[in-house]
Design an enzyme around this catalytic site. Structure first.
Site, PDB file in Angstrom:
ATOM      1  N   ASP A 117      -0.881  -6.888  -0.302  1.00  0.00           N
ATOM      2  CA  ASP A 117      -0.729  -5.981   0.775  1.00  0.00           C
ATOM      3  C   ASP A 117      -2.613  -5.616   1.056  1.00  0.00           C
ATOM      4  OD1 ASP A 117       0.270  -5.111   3.581  1.00  0.00           O
ATOM      5  OD2 ASP A 117       0.788  -3.259   1.832  1.00  0.00           O
ATOM      6  N   ASP A 172       1.034  -1.130  -0.061  1.00  0.00           N
ATOM      7  CA  ASP A 172       0.295  -0.167   0.015  1.00  0.00           C
ATOM      8  C   ASP A 172       0.916   1.590   0.136  1.00  0.00           C
ATOM      9  OD1 ASP A 172       0.860  -0.115   2.672  1.00  0.00           O
ATOM     10  OD2 ASP A 172      -0.947   0.284   3.546  1.00  0.00           O
ATOM     11  N   GLU A 181       9.564  -4.214  10.810  1.00  0.00           N
ATOM     12  CA  GLU A 181       9.819  -2.535  10.671  1.00  0.00           C
ATOM     13  C   GLU A 181      10.511  -1.803  11.316  1.00  0.00           C
ATOM     14  OE1 GLU A 181       6.936  -1.099   7.916  1.00  0.00           O
ATOM     15  OE2 GLU A 181       8.126   1.187   7.540  1.00  0.00           O
TER      16      GLU A 181
HETATM   17  O1  KIV Z   1       3.063  -1.053   2.111  1.00  0.00           O
HETATM   18  C1  KIV Z   1       4.788  -1.413   2.045  1.00  0.00           C
HETATM   19  O2  KIV Z   1       5.835  -1.255   1.112  1.00  0.00           O
HETATM   20  C2  KIV Z   1       4.464  -1.831   3.193  1.00  0.00           C
HETATM   21  C3  KIV Z   1       6.438  -1.773   3.111  1.00  0.00           C
HETATM   22  C4  KIV Z   1       7.246  -1.802   5.002  1.00  0.00           C
HETATM   23  C5  KIV Z   1       7.397  -3.334   2.332  1.00  0.00           C
HETATM   24  O3  KIV Z   1       4.339  -2.560   4.138  1.00  0.00           O
END
Ligand code: KIV
Length: 277
Positions: A84, A45, A177
């Site tokens: 995601d 996202d 993260e």
């Molecule tokens: O949305 C995204 O790119 C993520 C990163 C932390 C990899 O969740």
């Protein structure tokens, strides 16, 4: 490239072979990443910030992510592809979460979905897993909770949440993260599943970066954990300026960029198109 499976990723962890994970949002980038042998692609996202110019990931929706995830799967048929779950696609109720997770699998050919959070999403993760969708957890700095975390800040106490996600929920992988390396090390050493870091130090099972950050294509800000492997943004601007200069000064197009026409055809055309009086 051989198809990367969840099993293959666990084998890599066991063999202490570091796992590579990047984001991609479109077909050409997916092709480049598969060619380069990247193990995992997330259609994150983060697209909201890198590609759509939003200030955060919150405005990103399922309907925005689905076509991008489909394009990435077409470009990279063999990577381990993660969909995601965007903000509010899993927070409202388990039923909605299951339906949205299922869309990534059925409509995009994903291998797993990722969602953010610890204890508060345990029941949701269990419901998604019961629907046979593999789940990747995301702990530490979770950008969808930016309002609660008070900004994009490093996080610290996630070992307990990780244990819950692994033992109680049964996630197949965790993305950590922006946590200190010690936290990454403790969790990776104790877990049987791959623990991948994005700003979690060198002792985890693999490294993740947002592709626009590492290629120098996102200029708004650069997190501490990013290493830049290229300055593509600068190269693009230079190329565009060269194009403008060429066109302005008559350097483009040159004869080699023009189609050739047989003399006889040219005569015919001149004959046909008489001067307009
Ligand atoms: O949305 C995204 O790119 C993520 C990163 C932390 C990899 O969740």
């Amino acid at each position: 490239m051989k198809k990367v499976t969840a099993h293959a990723l666990i084998e890599k962890k066991k063999a202490r072979q570091p796992i590579t994970w990047l984001t991609a949002y479109d077909y050409p980038m997916a092709q480049f990443e598969e060619k380069a042998g990247i193990d995992i692609i997330l259609v994150g996202d983060s697209i909201g910030m890198t590609t759509y110019g939003f200030d955060s990931t919150l405005p990103v929706t399922m309907d925005l992510l689905i076509p991008h995830t489909q394009a990435v799967r077409k470009g990279a048929p063999n990577v381990f592809l993660i969909g995601d779950m965007p903000y509010m696609s899993y927070q409202v109720c388990a039923q909605e979460a299951v339906r949205n997770a299922g869309r990534f699998m059925a409509e995009c050919g994903c291998d797993a979905i990722k969602l953010e959070g610890g204890r508060e999403v345990l029941d949701t993760i269990k419901a998604i897993l019961r629907a046979t969708v593999p789940v990747v957890g995301h702990l530490g700095l979770t950008p969808q909770s930016i309002a609660m975390l008070g900004g994009f800040k490093a996080q610290g106490r996630d070992a307990d949440a990780a244990v819950r996600l692994i033992e109680d929920a049964g996630v197949c992988m965790i993305l950590l993260e922006a946590v200190p390396p010690e936290v990454g090390k403790i969790i990776a050493e104790r877990a049987q599943i791959p623990i991948i870091g994005i700003g979690a130090g060198p002792h985890v099972d693999g490294q993740c970066l947002i592709v626009h950050d590492m290629l120098g294509m996102f200029e708004a800000f650069t997190p501490k954990f990013v290493k830049k492997y290229a300055s593509i943004g600068e190269q693009i601007v230079t190329a565009l300026k060269n194009f403008t200069q060429d066109v302005t000064r008559g350097g483009f197009p040159a004869p080699e960029h023009c189609y050739k026409m047989p003399e006889s055809e040219l005569r015919k055309l001149e004959e046909l198109v008489k001067p307009i009086k």
